[in-house]
Design a protein around this motif. Structure first.
Motif, PDB file in Angstrom:
ATOM      1  N   LEU A   1     -13.684 -31.980  19.496  1.00  0.00           N
ATOM      2  CA  LEU A   1     -12.755 -31.055  20.141  1.00  0.00           C
ATOM      3  C   LEU A   1     -12.600 -31.348  21.626  1.00  0.00           C
ATOM      4  O   LEU A   1     -13.575 -31.658  22.302  1.00  0.00           O
ATOM      5  N   GLU A   2     -11.370 -31.237  22.110  1.00  0.00           N
ATOM      6  CA  GLU A   2     -11.120 -31.265  23.550  1.00  0.00           C
ATOM      7  C   GLU A   2     -11.326 -29.876  24.152  1.00  0.00           C
ATOM      8  O   GLU A   2     -11.745 -29.741  25.293  1.00  0.00           O
ATOM      9  N   ARG A   3     -11.003 -28.840  23.399  1.00  0.00           N
ATOM     10  CA  ARG A   3     -11.128 -27.481  23.913  1.00  0.00           C
ATOM     11  C   ARG A   3     -12.601 -27.093  23.959  1.00  0.00           C
ATOM     12  O   ARG A   3     -13.377 -27.460  23.075  1.00  0.00           O
ATOM     13  N   PRO A   4     -12.995 -26.352  24.959  1.00  0.00           N
ATOM     14  CA  PRO A   4     -14.396 -25.949  25.052  1.00  0.00           C
ATOM     15  C   PRO A   4     -14.732 -24.880  24.016  1.00  0.00           C
ATOM     16  O   PRO A   4     -13.870 -24.070  23.643  1.00  0.00           O
ATOM     17  N   VAL A   5     -15.962 -24.906  23.535  1.00  0.00           N
ATOM     18  CA  VAL A   5     -16.458 -23.863  22.637  1.00  0.00           C
ATOM     19  C   VAL A   5     -17.637 -23.192  23.336  1.00  0.00           C
ATOM     20  O   VAL A   5     -18.703 -23.788  23.495  1.00  0.00           O
ATOM     21  N   ALA A   6     -17.430 -21.969  23.767  1.00  0.00           N
ATOM     22  CA  ALA A   6     -18.472 -21.262  24.512  1.00  0.00           C
ATOM     23  C   ALA A   6     -19.620 -20.896  23.575  1.00  0.00           C
ATOM     24  O   ALA A   6     -19.388 -20.310  22.516  1.00  0.00           O
ATOM     25  N   PRO A   7     -20.854 -21.228  23.927  1.00  0.00           N
ATOM     26  CA  PRO A   7     -21.985 -20.876  23.059  1.00  0.00           C
ATOM     27  C   PRO A   7     -22.254 -19.375  23.006  1.00  0.00           C
ATOM     28  O   PRO A   7     -22.860 -18.895  22.057  1.00  0.00           O
ATOM     29  N   TYR A   8     -21.763 -18.640  24.014  1.00  0.00           N
ATOM     30  CA  TYR A   8     -22.016 -17.198  24.054  1.00  0.00           C
ATOM     31  C   TYR A   8     -20.687 -16.454  24.122  1.00  0.00           C
ATOM     32  O   TYR A   8     -20.249 -16.011  25.191  1.00  0.00           O
ATOM     33  N   PRO A   9     -20.011 -16.308  22.981  1.00  0.00           N
ATOM     34  CA  PRO A   9     -18.657 -15.734  22.991  1.00  0.00           C
ATOM     35  C   PRO A   9     -18.601 -14.277  23.419  1.00  0.00           C
ATOM     36  O   PRO A   9     -17.539 -13.790  23.812  1.00  0.00           O
ATOM     37  N   PHE A  10     -19.729 -13.563  23.340  1.00  0.00           N
ATOM     38  CA  PHE A  10     -19.735 -12.160  23.753  1.00  0.00           C
ATOM     39  C   PHE A  10     -19.979 -11.994  25.258  1.00  0.00           C
ATOM     40  O   PHE A  10     -19.824 -10.902  25.795  1.00  0.00           O
ATOM     41  N   VAL A  11     -20.412 -13.060  25.898  1.00  0.00           N
ATOM     42  CA  VAL A  11     -20.803 -12.987  27.308  1.00  0.00           C
ATOM     43  C   VAL A  11     -19.636 -13.423  28.183  1.00  0.00           C
ATOM     44  O   VAL A  11     -18.976 -14.414  27.883  1.00  0.00           O
ATOM     45  N   PRO A  12     -19.343 -12.697  29.258  1.00  0.00           N
ATOM     46  CA  PRO A  12     -18.261 -13.109  30.155  1.00  0.00           C
ATOM     47  C   PRO A  12     -18.427 -14.556  30.595  1.00  0.00           C
ATOM     48  O   PRO A  12     -19.480 -14.949  31.107  1.00  0.00           O
ATOM     49  N   GLY A  13     -17.383 -15.360  30.384  1.00  0.00           N
ATOM     50  CA  GLY A  13     -17.497 -16.782  30.666  1.00  0.00           C
ATOM     51  C   GLY A  13     -17.025 -17.199  32.043  1.00  0.00           C
ATOM     52  O   GLY A  13     -17.450 -18.221  32.566  1.00  0.00           O
ATOM     53  N   ASN A  14     -16.157 -16.403  32.641  1.00  0.00           N
ATOM     54  CA  ASN A  14     -15.599 -16.746  33.944  1.00  0.00           C
ATOM     55  C   ASN A  14     -16.447 -16.121  35.048  1.00  0.00           C
ATOM     56  O   ASN A  14     -16.503 -14.893  35.176  1.00  0.00           O
TER      57      ASN A  14
END
Length: 648
Positions: A316-329
């Protein structure tokens, strides 16, 4: 060859010379060939990219119009063997009228042309001087002869297979309209929108443009590819920046750097399966389809073949956040955490006011969940101007309680100035073992659950005794896995953490330590954050340390939270969840480890639904909730075999 519903797309801004189609096509071709090598399925170029947007009255010159079409033919010839679906902009004559069009080409075939509908004619824009709005074509689709091919022009969408998607086009100002064409395209099934644009740069315009694209992609529940004219369009009073973006349902997946002097190309994937899941569950989308029944006159143009690829091979080129529930920005972390915390506080405050309760009771273990619950409760009492001593915090040492958690619990309660009660549950549990004839040396599930239920009984009875309410401490991750004792820690009178997953619990406690409490309390919270997660229902090891570590038994919570998010939020196939988890955690866990714990997740998620069918109330804070009254209504006796079989 699994692509898991991903379509690799690109937005490009080529170097350009105004009114020089030969040069422009040569630059476009360089990017097309690069994109094809990188397995891009759909590539979008800016508005009028073959001629340049700022040609002005040169659009009245027949030579320029003829050369634009001629070099479109060069693009067709040079891409006959390439798989990428390419969308370029050029002026086209149709029925003696000039249209600003987006044209889709694939393997030497022109799939269709879409004219711009909304022509800006204010301030620095005066497109109506040269172009006619696509509205004049009405609800019909004209068929034009373009380079010897009969090409549909007007209200069209492009349907592709391998990968599968339905694509619609709009051009620049169309997006700024009250009802953009993309709204109708989405209602007719388009899951990807391509926008060929030539928006000039002004102070703060990029921010507005970004928000507009994110909002439209969210409103339409679609993928949105925006390609804009670059610096070489700049002339007279206008400067262009080449602001390219790719969004998906309100999320910005990729964005270009503006004002680059070289050609630019951004690439990522749009998850059309995920979009389909959103549309299926969101009945507002279906209702809008019915309401707008009169706007369905679109012609579907099918392609025979696009780029077929295996995402397992190309990645994948798109990032996959390991913690989808946690604010990423990082820029929005504080705002997001404050909002979550305030939702919890507001929910508990309303329950206390409604029941006219002035006291609450909590069990405090020294672990993360009860810590967050106590922090929320303390803030609630402060908000309601109730004294902190009305919070009765109870530590209930049992057979597995260690010095570290016991000390953490006491230190936290003291720091928050709540009323402290200590009730040793061991004598009552021993009596109960005797009553039911259980061998105290048998450290089985009965041994563990007796302690959990004794603690809950104490909290409930104490709440009755003082006229208070029991605040629950269990979190969303425990509910998903059924990691709770039925009618023990499973039960309360209001559960403030019920939609907070374990990864977010830890994050929120850290945020409170950094932003809300005093230095003394922050030090206690840091100790709690460093303590292993455990129910402490089995005796400590010989050195007095925690022996029963939850994640050793059921697997890492960070994985289970990831599985929960993609399974419940999007209804994804187990194989796709496994693929995404492998992308997110490949540096930390092997694929076999991830698969092992994913099977554990499905087994527990299905077998433990009966515990979720009778949960107490609690505030919903995010898009994933397991409340039986709201987001999740699942039969308690459903079979898990389909999900497990896909992983074998």
């Amino acid at each position: 060859m699994p692509n898991y519903g991903f379509v690799r797309v690109g937005a490009a801004t080529p170097k350009l010379r105004v009114a020089d189609p030969a040069y422009n096509i040569s630059e476009i071709l360089k990017i097309v060939k690069e994109a094809d090598e990188k397995n891009v399925a759909v590539l979008v170029f800016p508005e009028l990219s073959i001629t340049g947007y700022t040609c002005a009255d040169l659009f009245g010159q027949k030579l320029l119009l003829e050369k634009a079409v001629e070099f479109l033919g060069e693009l067709l010839q040079q891409t006959e063997t390439l798989d990428v679906l390419t969308i370029v902009g050029l002026p086209l004559m149709v029925e003696h009228k000039l249209f600003n069009c987006g044209v889709a080409v694939h393997r030497g075939r022109i799939l269709g042309a879409v004219p711009k509908i909304h022509l800006p004619n204010y301030k620095e824009f005066y497109e109506k001087r040269w172009f006619t709005s696509g509205h004049v074509l009405g609800q019909s689709v004209s068929e034009i002869n373009l380079l010897g091919q009969y090409v549909p022009c007007g209200r069209i969408m492009i349907k592709a297979e391998k990968p599968s998607f339905l694509l619609g086009m709009e051009i620049c100002e169309d997006l700024w309209a009250v009802i953009p064409p993309s709204s109708y395209l989405a209602l007719n099934g388009a899951d990807i929108i391509a926008n060929l644009s030539a928006g000039n740069e002004l102070v703060s315009k990029a921010d507005y443009r970004r928000q507009l694209i994110l909002q439209q992609s969210a409103r339409c529940m679609c993928g949105y590819i925006y390609a804009s004219a670059g610096v070489y369009e700049s002339t007279t009073d206008l400067v262009f920046g080449g602001h390219n973006m790719i969004a998906e349902n309100g999320i910005l997946l990729k964005e270009s750097e503006r004002f680059k002097r070289d050609s630019s190309l951004i690439i990522t994937e749009i998850d059309v399966e995920r979009l389909a899941s959103e549309r299926m569950l969101n009945k507002t989308y279906a209702d809008n389809y019915e309401i707008n029944a009169g706007s369905r006159n679109f012609v579907i143009v099918e392609t025979e073949f696009l780029k077929e690829y295996d995402m397992e091979d190309i990645g994948l080129e798109r990032p996959v956040a390991p913690y989808p529930f946690v604010p990423g920005n990082p820029a929005t972390v504080e705002e997001r955490c404050r909002e979550i915390f305030n939702i919890q506080v507001a929910g508990l405050a309303k329950r206390l006011q409604h029941t006219n309760m002035k006291h609450v009771v909590l069990g405090i273990s020294g672990g993360l969940d009860s810590t967050l619950a106590l922090l929320v409760t303390a803030q609630t009492f402060d908000t309601l101007h109730l004294p902190a001593e009305n919070i009765v915090a109870v530590t209930m040492p049992g057979f597995g309680t260690t010095d570290i958690t016991y000390t953490n619990a006491l230190d936290l309660m003291k720091a928050l100035h709540v009323t402290i009660r200590e009730i040793d549950i061991k004598p009552a549990c021993l009596q109960h073992f005797k009553d039911i004839g259980h061998n105290v040396q048998d450290l089985d599930i009965t041994y563990e659950n007796v302690q959990a239920r004794e603690r809950t009984q104490i909290l409930m009875d104490l709440a009755n005794n003082i006229g208070g309410l029991v605040v629950g401490t269990g979190d969303l991750s425990e509910l998903a896995l059924g990691w709770a004792t039925y009618n023990g820690d499973h039960m309360s009178m209001y559960s403030v953490n019920c939609s907070i997953p374990k990864t977010l619990v830890k994050f929120l406690v850290r945020w409170v330590a950094d932003n809300i409490v005093n230095e003394q309390t922050a030090e206690v919270l840091q100790k709690i954050l460093n303590t292993p997660i455990s129910p402490e229902l089995l005796p400590p090891d010989t050195s007095g340390k925690i022996a029963q570590k939850t994640e050793d038994l059921i697997g890492p919570y960070e994985l289970h939270d990831f599985f929960l998010y993609y399974t419940v939020r999007f209804g994804m196939h187990p194989k796709k969840v496994l693929f995404l988890a492998d992308c997110a955690f490949k540096e930390k866990y092997s694929r076999e480890e991830i698969k092992k714990w994913l099977k554990v997740f499905y087994n527990r998620f299905f077998s433990q639904q009966f515990k979720r069918s009778c949960l107490p109330d609690g505030p919903k804070v995010g898009t994933v909730s397991l409340s039986p009254r709201g987001d999740w209504r699942m039969p308690s006796d459903a079979e898990v075999r389909l999900w497990l079989a896909e992983l074998d």
